[in-house]
Design a protein around this motif. Structure first.
Motif, PDB file in Angstrom:
ATOM      1  N   LYS A   1       0.828  -1.197   0.000  1.00  0.00           N
ATOM      2  CA  LYS A   1       0.000   0.000   0.000  1.00  0.00           C
ATOM      3  C   LYS A   1       0.870   1.258   0.000  1.00  0.00           C
ATOM      4  O   LYS A   1       0.555   2.260  -0.656  1.00  0.00           O
ATOM      5  N   GLU A   2       1.982   1.199   0.707  1.00  0.00           N
ATOM      6  CA  GLU A   2       2.869   2.355   0.780  1.00  0.00           C
ATOM      7  C   GLU A   2       3.471   2.679  -0.587  1.00  0.00           C
ATOM      8  O   GLU A   2       3.658   3.844  -0.948  1.00  0.00           O
TER       9      GLU A   2
ATOM     10  N   ALA B   1       0.629   4.393  -2.627  1.00  0.00           N
ATOM     11  CA  ALA B   1      -0.227   5.330  -1.902  1.00  0.00           C
ATOM     12  C   ALA B   1      -0.477   6.620  -2.684  1.00  0.00           C
ATOM     13  O   ALA B   1      -1.583   7.186  -2.631  1.00  0.00           O
TER      14      ALA B   1
ATOM     15  N   LEU C   1      -3.553   6.407  -5.077  1.00  0.00           N
ATOM     16  CA  LEU C   1      -4.837   5.963  -4.539  1.00  0.00           C
ATOM     17  C   LEU C   1      -5.652   7.127  -4.002  1.00  0.00           C
ATOM     18  O   LEU C   1      -5.100   8.082  -3.451  1.00  0.00           O
TER      19      LEU C   1
ATOM     20  N   GLU D   1      -7.627   3.630  -0.404  1.00  0.00           N
ATOM     21  CA  GLU D   1      -6.533   3.369   0.526  1.00  0.00           C
ATOM     22  C   GLU D   1      -7.053   2.777   1.828  1.00  0.00           C
ATOM     23  O   GLU D   1      -6.429   1.910   2.434  1.00  0.00           O
ATOM     24  N   ARG D   2      -8.233   3.217   2.259  1.00  0.00           N
ATOM     25  CA  ARG D   2      -8.792   2.703   3.504  1.00  0.00           C
ATOM     26  C   ARG D   2      -9.392   1.302   3.344  1.00  0.00           C
ATOM     27  O   ARG D   2      -9.405   0.504   4.287  1.00  0.00           O
TER      28      ARG D   2
ATOM     29  N   ASP E   1      -6.049  -3.679   0.822  1.00  0.00           N
ATOM     30  CA  ASP E   1      -4.702  -3.894   1.335  1.00  0.00           C
ATOM     31  C   ASP E   1      -3.792  -4.643   0.356  1.00  0.00           C
ATOM     32  O   ASP E   1      -2.579  -4.669   0.544  1.00  0.00           O
TER      33      ASP E   1
END
Length: 252
Positions: A191-192, A195, A198, A203-204, A207
């Motif tokens: 995700k990083e 990021a 997104l 993002e929330r 995963d």
């Protein structure tokens, strides 16, 4: 043409390319007496990309054969699955086949696509340079001599187009490995790592991600994933089924 008369019979799947008067049963055709059979076939409107074996008076002949008066010619369609020798199986699609291009990429098939109309000479040159099979509904393009290889896309419906190409070429499928936007290869991503590509809700909510190594586009199992899974499942079933004798589908 003003020369020997021959009798030609087209395979049913090739009827879309010839005039209605020649579509059923043997038809008389006058040649110039010097052109090859391949040239004569092309003069009827049939691209040689769609032609399999040629038989004259019951025996198979090469395309270079020069027809003689009274010859009975049988023009057969390409045998399926079709083998393209000399290079890995890769495709090039013209501007009108964007949905088909995205679906082939979804299945992991190496598929180049021109999103703008660059013209037939440039497409044919790219096909030859990169050794890609040119897929198109443009009959004139498929007549170009410089093509590496080509195939006519018989339907206007993306579902039927994909089914036809899978049936004709039986490419190796590696779903979820290519970017549907640029054809680059995908890799797992955190995700990083994605990021900055997104939106907050994505993002929330997710995963597991993948990212294109060429254009950087991020992928995740979003709202349309179930639909894509159905396309993939149907394609895998198509290429894994037994291969019966086949003819090209009727155009739509």
């Amino acid at each position: 043409m003003n020369g020997p008369e021959i009798h030609v019979e087209f395979a049913p799947g090739l009827a879309v390319f010839v005039t209605s008067g020649r579509r059923r049963g043997p038809t008389a055709l006058t040649t110039d007496g010097v052109s090859s059979l391949g040239h004569v076939v092309e003069s009827t409107g049939v691209p040689l990309t769609e032609v399999g074996t040629l038989r004259v008076n019951g025996r198979e002949v090469p395309r270079s054969y020069v027809p003689a008066a009274g010859d009975s010619v049988e023009i057969r369609a390409v045998t399926r699955p079709q083998q393209i020798p000399g290079a890995p199986l890769r495709f090039l699609l013209d501007v009108h086949l964007g949905t088909l291009a995205r679906r082939l990429r979804l299945l992991g098939v190496d598929t180049a696509y021109e999103s703008t109309d660059i013209g037939d000479p440039a497409l044919a040159t790219r096909s030859a340079t990169e050794r890609r099979v040119m897929l198109s509904r443009d009959r004139g393009l498929l007549h170009r001599r410089e093509l590496w290889a080509g195939a006519f896309v018989y339907s206007t419906r993306p579902e039927d187009q994909l089914r036809d190409i899978l049936d004709r070429f039986r490419p190796e499928l590696r779903p979820w490995t290519r970017c549907t936007a640029c054809n680059g290869l995908l890799r797992e991503a955190t995700k990083e790592q994605v990021a900055d590509r997104l939106e907050g809700g994505t993002e929330r909510s997710y995963d597991v991600f993948a990212q294109c190594q060429e254009c950087g586009r991020a992928y995740w199992k979003g709202a349309h994933h179930e639909q894509l899974e159905t396309i993939v499942a149907n394609a895998l079933a198509e290429v894994n089924r037994p291969t019966p004798p086949a003819t090209p589908p009727r155009p739509s």
